[in-house]
Design an enzyme around this catalytic site. Structure first.
Site, mmCIF file in Angstrom:
data_model
loop_
_atom_site.group_PDB
_atom_site.id
_atom_site.type_symbol
_atom_site.label_atom_id
_atom_site.label_comp_id
_atom_site.label_asym_id
_atom_site.label_seq_id
_atom_site.Cartn_x
_atom_site.Cartn_y
_atom_site.Cartn_z
ATOM 1 N N ASP A 93 0.874 -1.168 0.000
ATOM 2 C CA ASP A 93 0.000 0.000 0.000
ATOM 3 C C ASP A 93 0.919 1.228 0.000
ATOM 4 O OD1 ASP A 93 -2.133 1.709 0.214
ATOM 5 O OD2 ASP A 93 -3.093 0.572 1.815
ATOM 6 N N ASP A 141 -0.065 4.969 1.341
ATOM 7 C CA ASP A 141 -0.187 5.870 2.491
ATOM 8 C C ASP A 141 -0.058 5.116 3.812
ATOM 9 O OD1 ASP A 141 -1.009 8.688 1.455
ATOM 10 O OD2 ASP A 141 -2.100 7.250 0.215
HETATM 11 O O1 LIG Z 1 -6.603 2.609 0.426
HETATM 12 P P1 LIG Z 1 -5.424 3.496 0.645
HETATM 13 O O2 LIG Z 1 -4.391 3.342 -0.397
HETATM 14 O O3 LIG Z 1 -4.854 3.349 2.002
HETATM 15 O O4 LIG Z 1 -5.981 4.957 0.480
HETATM 16 C C1 LIG Z 1 -6.730 5.535 1.522
HETATM 17 C C2 LIG Z 1 -6.617 7.025 1.415
HETATM 18 O O5 LIG Z 1 -5.196 7.312 1.453
HETATM 19 C C3 LIG Z 1 -4.895 8.706 1.419
HETATM 20 O O6 LIG Z 1 -5.389 9.297 2.603
HETATM 21 C C4 LIG Z 1 -4.710 8.886 3.776
HETATM 22 O O7 LIG Z 1 -3.388 9.469 3.757
HETATM 23 C C5 LIG Z 1 -3.383 10.925 3.767
HETATM 24 C C6 LIG Z 1 -1.929 11.385 3.631
HETATM 25 O O8 LIG Z 1 -1.132 10.868 4.651
HETATM 26 C C7 LIG Z 1 -4.070 11.435 5.053
HETATM 27 O O9 LIG Z 1 -4.097 12.856 5.058
HETATM 28 C C8 LIG Z 1 -5.509 10.881 5.103
HETATM 29 O O10 LIG Z 1 -6.132 11.256 6.316
HETATM 30 C C9 LIG Z 1 -5.485 9.347 4.993
HETATM 31 O O11 LIG Z 1 -6.814 8.827 4.933
HETATM 32 C C10 LIG Z 1 -5.473 9.331 0.177
HETATM 33 O O12 LIG Z 1 -5.235 10.722 0.209
HETATM 34 C C11 LIG Z 1 -6.974 9.054 0.060
HETATM 35 O O13 LIG Z 1 -7.451 9.545 -1.181
HETATM 36 C C12 LIG Z 1 -7.220 7.560 0.119
HETATM 37 O O14 LIG Z 1 -8.621 7.343 0.128
#
Ligand SMILES: O=P(O)(O)OC[C@H]1O[C@H](O[C@H]2O[C@H](CO)[C@@H](O)[C@H](O)[C@H]2O)[C@H](O)[C@@H](O)[C@@H]1O
Length: 295
Positions: A115, A117
């Site tokens: 993954d 993030d």
């Molecule tokens: O399914 P994933 O690949 O884990 O994506 C989930 C979301 O990831 C990102 O958001 C997450 O990380 C951000 C940056 O660190 C943080 O600000 C946020 O609160 C987290 O949820 C991405 O920006 C999203 O679009 C995805 O849905």
């Protein structure tokens, strides 16, 4: 799941993922971000995951949404050591069982799925600034030299590619709805011209764009809310929204989605995710890639 004889077992891949996560935790992420990574990997790998949460969100009252938003965004009630212990329980270091891994992998093709993030990059307030370190990029490059390596993410594929910048990887963006192969071989560095492999939600593009614009407009009065266009899906971030405004934000999103029954809502860490109601997700993308790689 992995029936192909040339493909290594789920268990081994899981351990490799844990290894990569432990690399990221020890070298990049401050320990306070470990539970974020845990949630990401947990969702992906079938570790404790509240399926009812998603059901409750769809068509539920806003109060139920808020409960879910709180439940998926716990405050730091547990101590960091407690959180680390539960992380390690589900993600033991691969280095402790390295010989077993080597034994199980004999004669098989190891494939690495990661993954982005919270795994390769730290969790940060601004999703546009979730940069990975050079050290992490070098580690990833090294892994890709030895094993086919894929990044499977909820993000827009182009955006995650701009963070990672490695053409030798497979990418499955938009929760697995946008899959591409490497455009560069890790060994020779030549361009082998592999392009898009699978985009099962192409017909939803106009609708996603339309809903993106509507959500931008509707949420602009909620301080801290951020709508992210992930191409085949959307994210409404509430990490920077005061908890008192979560209900207002959830209500705005709910009202928009009433008009789009072909879209469904799921939830990540401090983010509401909107995606097409097709039977496709990261798990399916993983199976798709395993089959392609095993051929
Ligand atoms: O399914 P994933 O690949 O884990 O994506 C989930 C979301 O990831 C990102 O958001 C997450 O990380 C951000 C940056 O660190 C943080 O600000 C946020 O609160 C987290 O949820 C991405 O920006 C999203 O679009 C995805 O849905």
């Amino acid at each position: 799941m992995m029936t192909n004889q040339n493909v290594v077992t789920h268990e081994v891949i899981n351990t490799l993922i844990a290894m990569a996560a432990s690399i990221s935790n020890s070298t990049v992420l401050p320990s306070a971000t470990v539970p974020e990574s845990m949630a990401v990997l947990g969702g992906f790998w079938g570790l404790p995951h509240n399926k009812n949460l998603v059901k409750r969100l769809e068509g539920a009252k806003v109060s139920a949404w808020i409960d879910s938003m709180r439940a998926s965004s716990p405050t730091r009630a547990k101590s960091e050591s407690q959180e680390k212990r539960s992380w390690i329980l589900y993600h033991p270091s691969a280095l402790n069982t390295f010989e077993q891994i080597v034994y199980s992998a004999k004669g098989k093709q190891i494939v690495v799925f990661l993954d982005y993030d919270g795994t390769l990059s730290p969790i940060v307030a601004d999703p546009n600034k979730a940069f990975m370190t050079r050290k992490m990029r070098a580690t990833l490059k090294g892994i890709a030299r030895h094993f086919p390596t894929a990044i499977v993410t909820g993000r827009c594929r182009d955006k995650v590619y701009n963070f990672v910048k490695l053409a030798e990887l497979y990418y499955a963006g938009s929760h697995g709805m946008d899959i591409t192969g490497p455009t560069k071989s890790p060994k020779q560095g030549n361009n082998n011209n592999k392009a898009v492999l699978f985009q099962p939600a192409s017909q939803f593009l106009p609708m996603i764009d339309e809903v993106y614009k509507i959500l931008l407009e509707k949420t602009k009065t909620v301080p801290g809310a951020k709508v992210e266009n992930n191409k085949f899906c959307l994210s409404v971030h509430f990490r920077c929204v005061d908890e008192k405004s979560w209900a207002a934000l959830a209500e705005k999103v709910r009202l928009v989605l009433i008009e789009y029954p072909q879209l469904r809502l799921t939830q990540g860490r401090k983010v509401l995710e909107i995606r097409p109601t097709i039977k496709w997700d990261k798990g399916k993308a993983l199976e798709f890639l395993l089959e392609s790689l095993g051929e």
